[in-house]
Design a protein around this motif. Structure first.
Motif, PDB file in Angstrom:
ATOM      1  N   SER A  30       0.485   3.208  -0.303  1.00 56.48           N
ATOM      2  CA  SER A  30       0.204   3.085   1.112  1.00 56.48           C
ATOM      3  C   SER A  30       1.323   2.800   2.188  1.00 56.48           C
ATOM      4  CB  SER A  30      -0.541   2.057   1.377  1.00 56.48           C
ATOM      5  OG  SER A  30      -1.821   1.985   0.431  1.00 56.48           O
ATOM      6  N   GLN A  75      -3.745   1.621   3.038  1.00 55.34           N
ATOM      7  CA  GLN A  75      -4.364   0.249   3.371  1.00 55.34           C
ATOM      8  C   GLN A  75      -3.529  -0.659   3.574  1.00 55.34           C
ATOM      9  OE1 GLN A  75      -7.554  -0.820   2.122  1.00 55.34           O
ATOM     10  NE2 GLN A  75      -7.807   1.263   2.160  1.00 55.34           N
ATOM     11  N   ASN A 114     -10.413   2.306  -9.529  1.00 58.13           N
ATOM     12  CA  ASN A 114     -10.568   1.144  -9.033  1.00 58.13           C
ATOM     13  C   ASN A 114     -12.070   0.557  -9.254  1.00 58.13           C
ATOM     14  OD1 ASN A 114      -9.508  -0.971  -6.719  1.00 58.13           O
ATOM     15  ND2 ASN A 114     -11.585  -0.584  -6.106  1.00 58.13           N
ATOM     16  N   LEU A 139     -10.986  -2.086  -1.201  1.00 53.02           N
ATOM     17  CA  LEU A 139     -10.682  -0.855  -1.835  1.00 53.02           C
ATOM     18  C   LEU A 139     -11.792   0.174  -2.083  1.00 53.02           C
ATOM     19  CD1 LEU A 139      -7.516  -1.433  -4.072  1.00 53.02           C
ATOM     20  CD2 LEU A 139      -7.395  -0.150  -1.714  1.00 53.02           C
ATOM     21  N   VAL A 187      -0.800   0.297  -5.466  1.00 54.22           N
ATOM     22  CA  VAL A 187      -1.570   0.916  -4.474  1.00 54.22           C
ATOM     23  C   VAL A 187      -0.857   0.400  -3.203  1.00 54.22           C
ATOM     24  CG1 VAL A 187      -3.589   0.281  -2.932  1.00 54.22           C
ATOM     25  CG2 VAL A 187      -3.769   0.320  -5.564  1.00 54.22           C
ATOM     26  N   LEU A 197     -11.900   3.736   0.041  1.00 55.32           N
ATOM     27  CA  LEU A 197     -11.618   4.986  -0.367  1.00 55.32           C
ATOM     28  C   LEU A 197     -12.959   6.097  -0.822  1.00 55.32           C
ATOM     29  CD1 LEU A 197      -9.114   3.776  -3.264  1.00 55.32           C
ATOM     30  CD2 LEU A 197      -8.572   5.049  -0.888  1.00 55.32           C
TER      31      LEU A 197
END
Length: 236
Positions: free
Chosen positions: A81, A3, A37, A23, A77, A27
């Motif tokens: 990433s 991301q 999430n 997200l 997150v 994903l």
């Protein structure tokens, strides 16, 4: 999937929801982070609806706590990433996110454990600084969000617990998850938030306390993500 967007500044709940929806679309569905999430997105959307309808008390306080809370997850997150280490509480979920022996319910509750057990305590302190208030001033909002999470946890267990009721008794997942309680986690988080606020003028002690809290919550998360064998129906 990497991301590229970053969540580094305060924003409204709508921005938080937009980021989690992005997200969710990016994903893979079976990814452990995606499982959590979806759970967290549902919670945040519910909080947003309650704020808009005036059913969550002081809107300014609720928004401050909710957004600061979400920042902690989204920052983790972004760290992964960017190939940086996330807080210890989040590492098990990111490490085991594609493990075939870990079930969706484990992913969901491991994420809730990290977010409630560690992030929420720090979010309370963040919100107190933002609003220039004491933790006691946020207690009503903390309790309201906690009640909503409790209702959601029950739904998650019902929807993601595999197998018919008769098999659940023998399923090792039932015994593993019976060792973790959202209510106990919330109580411990409130105590941790108050302790961190009391230590705010002692930065070295506050940092040590935060590191120990992070490590302890990470240890619990690793236990929740123990790979488990599938239970077969031997009555057939």
């Amino acid at each position: 999937m990497r991301q590229s967007a970053h969540f580094t500044t305060p924003a409204g709940v709508d921005t938080v929801v937009s980021r989690m929806r992005a997200l969710d679309e990016a994903l893979p569905g079976r990814d452990g982070v995606a499982v959590f999430n979806r759970v967290y997105l549902a919670v945040t959307e519910a909080v947003d609806r309650r704020i808009d309808s005036g059913r969550l008390g002081d809107a300014r306080t609720a928004i401050a706590l909710d957004v600061r809370f979400a920042e902690r997850y989204l920052t983790a997150v972004d760290a992964v990433s960017d190939e940086r280490r996330p807080p210890a509480c989040w590492r098990p979920l990111f490490q085991f996110r594609r493990h075939p022996g870990v079930r969706p319910l484990q992913f969901a509750l491991a994420g809730i454990n990290a977010h409630i057990g560690h992030d929420l305590a720090l979010a309370v302190v963040d919100a107190c600084r933002t609003l220039d208030c004491e933790p006691a001033d946020l207690e009503d909002e903390f309790d309201r969000v906690g009640e909503l999470l409790g209702t959601l946890e029950e739904r998650i267990r019902e929807e993601l617990m595999p197998g018919p009721d008769l098999l659940q008794i023998a399923d090792p997942l039932t015994h593993l998850l019976g060792s973790w309680s959202l209510e106990r986690a919330r109580d411990a988080t409130w105590s941790a938030a108050r302790a961190l606020w009391a230590l705010r003028r002692l930065p070295e002690l506050a940092e040590e306390f935060t590191e120990r809290l992070d490590a302890a919550v990470g240890f619990a998360g690793r236990m929740l993500l123990t790979p488990l064998p599938e239970v077969t129906d031997r009555t057939r």
